[in-house]
Enzyme design. Structure first.
Site, PDB file in Angstrom:
ATOM      1  N   SER A  28       0.832  -1.211   0.000  1.00 19.10           N
ATOM      2  CA  SER A  28       0.000   0.000   0.000  1.00 19.10           C
ATOM      3  C   SER A  28       0.866   1.262   0.000  1.00 19.10           C
ATOM      4  CB  SER A  28      -0.884   0.048   1.258  1.00 19.10           C
ATOM      5  OG  SER A  28      -1.814  -0.993   1.255  1.00 19.10           O
ATOM      6  N   ILE A  29       0.398   2.259  -0.751  1.00 18.37           N
ATOM      7  CA  ILE A  29       1.108   3.544  -0.768  1.00 18.37           C
ATOM      8  C   ILE A  29       1.155   4.117   0.649  1.00 18.37           C
ATOM      9  CG2 ILE A  29       0.952   5.930  -1.578  1.00 18.37           C
ATOM     10  CD1 ILE A  29      -0.091   4.796  -4.258  1.00 18.37           C
ATOM     11  N   VAL A  74     -14.721   4.072   6.195  1.00 19.99           N
ATOM     12  CA  VAL A  74     -15.027   5.502   5.999  1.00 19.99           C
ATOM     13  C   VAL A  74     -16.483   5.765   5.613  1.00 19.99           C
ATOM     14  CG1 VAL A  74     -12.646   6.189   5.467  1.00 19.99           C
ATOM     15  CG2 VAL A  74     -14.183   5.487   3.595  1.00 19.99           C
ATOM     16  N   ILE A 101      -7.102   6.399   0.369  1.00 22.63           N
ATOM     17  CA  ILE A 101      -8.260   5.502   0.298  1.00 22.63           C
ATOM     18  C   ILE A 101      -9.052   5.790  -0.975  1.00 22.63           C
ATOM     19  CG2 ILE A 101     -10.561   5.174   1.326  1.00 22.63           C
ATOM     20  CD1 ILE A 101      -9.230   5.283   4.050  1.00 22.63           C
ATOM     21  N   TYR A 165     -10.052   3.582 -16.286  1.00 21.13           N
ATOM     22  CA  TYR A 165     -10.039   4.316 -15.006  1.00 21.13           C
ATOM     23  C   TYR A 165     -11.418   4.939 -14.721  1.00 21.13           C
ATOM     24  CZ  TYR A 165      -7.592   6.371 -11.042  1.00 21.13           C
ATOM     25  OH  TYR A 165      -7.169   6.697  -9.776  1.00 21.13           O
ATOM     26  N   LYS A 172     -11.374  11.195  -8.829  1.00 21.53           N
ATOM     27  CA  LYS A 172     -10.095  11.859  -8.531  1.00 21.53           C
ATOM     28  C   LYS A 172     -10.150  13.351  -8.887  1.00 21.53           C
ATOM     29  CE  LYS A 172      -7.643   8.406  -6.858  1.00 21.53           C
ATOM     30  NZ  LYS A 172      -7.581   8.273  -5.385  1.00 21.53           N
ATOM     31  N   ALA A 205      -5.252  -1.846  -5.063  1.00 25.15           N
ATOM     32  CA  ALA A 205      -6.166  -0.951  -5.785  1.00 25.15           C
ATOM     33  C   ALA A 205      -5.888  -1.017  -7.291  1.00 25.15           C
ATOM     34  CB  ALA A 205      -6.025   0.480  -5.273  1.00 25.15           C
TER      35      ALA A 205
HETATM   36  P1  NAP Z   1      -4.404  -0.122  -1.583  1.00 26.28           P
HETATM   37  O1  NAP Z   1      -3.236  -0.662  -0.892  1.00 26.28           O
HETATM   38  O2  NAP Z   1      -5.457  -1.076  -2.051  1.00 26.28           O
HETATM   39  O3  NAP Z   1      -5.060   1.001  -0.649  1.00 26.28           O
HETATM   40  C1  NAP Z   1      -6.403   1.415  -0.801  1.00 26.28           C
HETATM   41  C2  NAP Z   1      -6.959   1.527   0.579  1.00 26.28           C
HETATM   42  O4  NAP Z   1      -8.312   2.041   0.569  1.00 26.28           O
HETATM   43  C3  NAP Z   1      -7.027   0.174   1.266  1.00 26.28           C
HETATM   44  O5  NAP Z   1      -6.436   0.260   2.550  1.00 26.28           O
HETATM   45  C4  NAP Z   1      -8.524  -0.054   1.368  1.00 26.28           C
HETATM   46  O6  NAP Z   1      -8.914  -0.892   2.440  1.00 26.28           O
HETATM   47  C5  NAP Z   1      -8.993   1.361   1.587  1.00 26.28           C
HETATM   48  N1  NAP Z   1     -10.456   1.429   1.527  1.00 26.28           N
HETATM   49  C6  NAP Z   1     -11.286   1.153   0.490  1.00 26.28           C
HETATM   50  N2  NAP Z   1     -12.566   1.281   0.874  1.00 26.28           N
HETATM   51  C7  NAP Z   1     -12.528   1.679   2.188  1.00 26.28           C
HETATM   52  C8  NAP Z   1     -13.518   1.987   3.145  1.00 26.28           C
HETATM   53  N3  NAP Z   1     -14.846   1.927   2.868  1.00 26.28           N
HETATM   54  N4  NAP Z   1     -13.125   2.351   4.398  1.00 26.28           N
HETATM   55  C9  NAP Z   1     -11.821   2.404   4.726  1.00 26.28           C
HETATM   56  N5  NAP Z   1     -10.827   2.120   3.857  1.00 26.28           N
HETATM   57  C10 NAP Z   1     -11.198   1.754   2.602  1.00 26.28           C
HETATM   58  O7  NAP Z   1      -3.965   0.692  -2.881  1.00 26.28           O
HETATM   59  P2  NAP Z   1      -3.080   1.999  -3.093  1.00 26.28           P
HETATM   60  O8  NAP Z   1      -2.692   1.969  -4.515  1.00 26.28           O
HETATM   61  O9  NAP Z   1      -2.059   2.112  -2.049  1.00 26.28           O
HETATM   62  O10 NAP Z   1      -4.154   3.169  -2.947  1.00 26.28           O
HETATM   63  C11 NAP Z   1      -4.003   4.258  -2.062  1.00 26.28           C
HETATM   64  C12 NAP Z   1      -4.446   5.541  -2.742  1.00 26.28           C
HETATM   65  O11 NAP Z   1      -3.501   5.868  -3.756  1.00 26.28           O
HETATM   66  C13 NAP Z   1      -5.811   5.473  -3.414  1.00 26.28           C
HETATM   67  O12 NAP Z   1      -6.460   6.707  -3.251  1.00 26.28           O
HETATM   68  C14 NAP Z   1      -5.432   5.292  -4.873  1.00 26.28           C
HETATM   69  O13 NAP Z   1      -6.448   5.728  -5.755  1.00 26.28           O
HETATM   70  C15 NAP Z   1      -4.222   6.185  -4.926  1.00 26.28           C
HETATM   71  N6  NAP Z   1      -3.326   6.000  -6.085  1.00 26.28           N
HETATM   72  C16 NAP Z   1      -2.865   4.777  -6.407  1.00 26.28           C
HETATM   73  C17 NAP Z   1      -2.038   4.627  -7.509  1.00 26.28           C
HETATM   74  C18 NAP Z   1      -1.531   3.273  -7.918  1.00 26.28           C
HETATM   75  O14 NAP Z   1      -1.078   3.131  -9.038  1.00 26.28           O
HETATM   76  N7  NAP Z   1      -1.567   2.273  -7.084  1.00 26.28           N
HETATM   77  C19 NAP Z   1      -1.672   5.746  -8.269  1.00 26.28           C
HETATM   78  C20 NAP Z   1      -2.154   7.014  -7.890  1.00 26.28           C
HETATM   79  C21 NAP Z   1      -2.982   7.122  -6.801  1.00 26.28           C
HETATM   80  P3  NAP Z   1      -9.546  -2.334   2.061  1.00 26.28           P
HETATM   81  O15 NAP Z   1      -8.461  -3.124   1.427  1.00 26.28           O
HETATM   82  O16 NAP Z   1     -10.018  -2.839   3.368  1.00 26.28           O
HETATM   83  O17 NAP Z   1     -10.689  -2.079   1.111  1.00 26.28           O
END
Ligand code: NAP
Length: 276
Positions: A28-29, A74, A101, A165, A172, A205
């Site tokens: 996770s980020i 959330v 998230i 996306y 976003k 994600a």
């Molecule tokens: P990740 O590890 O899957 O993290 C996403 C998090 O959101 C998880 O901890 C997930 O928990 C949580 N979440 C989803 N629904 C939720 C809810 N109802 N209540 C509380 N928590 C909830 O993936 P990630 O890539 O690190 O994503 C983190 C952020 O970075 C996101 O906003 C994503 O859009 C953004 N981002 C990602 C990328 C990429 O390429 N990976 C690029 C740019 C931006 P659960 O697992 O329990 O659902």
């Protein structure tokens, strides 16, 4: 996965406490950012969603010498109330918030945005990926009497179209606008609100997006640096924004994507002699 051992160690965050929302696993980020903040002396509290997540996340949290974890889906006001009240009771105040998230249904993250976005899917994506930040920013600001800083995570899909996306790009865009409005509301309280637009990274994600692999390879091959976005780079930017180094920065969206956002036309001219 980011290598904690390679994170620059220091005291930029010494004496500062903050809440991290969005650690699901070691990729996770939010976890990369947590390691960097801890390496600079920050004390961290973590939210998690459900018992299964707690079992997965607790060993990570303990590996950096922390143990403060509170449940918070959330979408659940009662859980959010309880989480922030527990943090307030234990610490009295915090200095920073990390929001990482987002959620959209698998069916929505493929094909046509017009055809595949349902009312319920749209509502859920906006609630979890946008409103959760506004809500967390409001709650966190109430326990930041001495000012502070907040960071949320966004992606280029807010500004440009990206295959699959879809509704998440729309969300976003809303998140980036929310960052600016929150920065406007909280700025006078000494709270700086910013967003990081990260390039594609291999996380849970990302795995939910159809064609995620090609987003990753294009993100690397067409980028100015010709490399993947690194967790260290994203975490370093978060540290910069959340620490005193980031003073005077508010309402900003910083791209940490190996320069991909700056490309107008990718260089695909291998063997092309030029001319019409
Ligand atoms: P990740 O590890 O899957 O993290 C996403 C998090 O959101 C998880 O901890 C997930 O928990 C949580 N979440 C989803 N629904 C939720 C809810 N109802 N209540 C509380 N928590 C909830 O993936 P990630 O890539 O690190 O994503 C983190 C952020 O970075 C996101 O906003 C994503 O859009 C953004 N981002 C990602 C990328 C990429 O390429 N990976 C690029 C740019 C931006 P659960 O697992 O329990 O659902």
């Amino acid at each position: 996965m980011a290598d904690f051992g390679n994170m620059p160690v220091g005291t930029l965050m010494a004496g500062k406490r903050g809440l991290v929302m969005g650690v699901a696993n070691k990729n996770s980020i939010a976890w990369g950012i947590s390691q960097q903040l801890a390496a600079q002396g920050a004390e961290l509290a973590f939210t998690y969603q459900g018992e299964a997540l707690e079992r997965r996340v607790r060993p990570l949290v303990e590996s950096i010498g922390m143990d403060f974890m509170v449940p918070a889906d959330v979408t659940d006001d009662a859980e959010m109330d309880a989480a922030f009240s527990e943090i307030s009771k234990k610490w009295g105040k915090i200095d920073f918030l990390v929001h990482a998230i987002a959620f959209a249904g698998k069916d929505e993250l493929q094909g046509s945005m017009v055809a595949n976005t349902t009312r319920e899917g749209f509502r859920r994506a906006m609630d979890i990926s946008v409103f959760s930040f506004i809500d967390a920013a409001r709650r966190a600001s109430q326990i930041m009497p001495d000012g502070g800083a907040m960071v949320t995570m966004t992606y280029l899909g807010a500004e440009r179209t990206v295959p699959s996306y879809n509704v998440m790009g729309v969300a976003k865009a809303g998140l980036e606008a929310s960052t600016r409005y929150a920065a406007r509301d909280l700025g006078p309280m000494g709270i700086r609100v910013n967003a990081i637009s990260a390039g594609p990274m291999r996380t849970l994600a990302m795995a939910g997006i159809r064609g995620g692999k090609s987003l990753m390879s294009t993100g690397r091959d067409w980028s100015l640096l010709k490399e993947d976005t690194s967790m260290e780079g994203v975490a370093g930017c978060a540290l910069y924004l959340l620490s005193p180094l980031g003073q005077s920065i508010a309402g900003e969206v910083i791209h940490v994507d190996a320069g991909f956002h700056a490309v107008g036309v990718p260089d695909l001219s291998d063997g092309d002699e030029g001319g019409a």
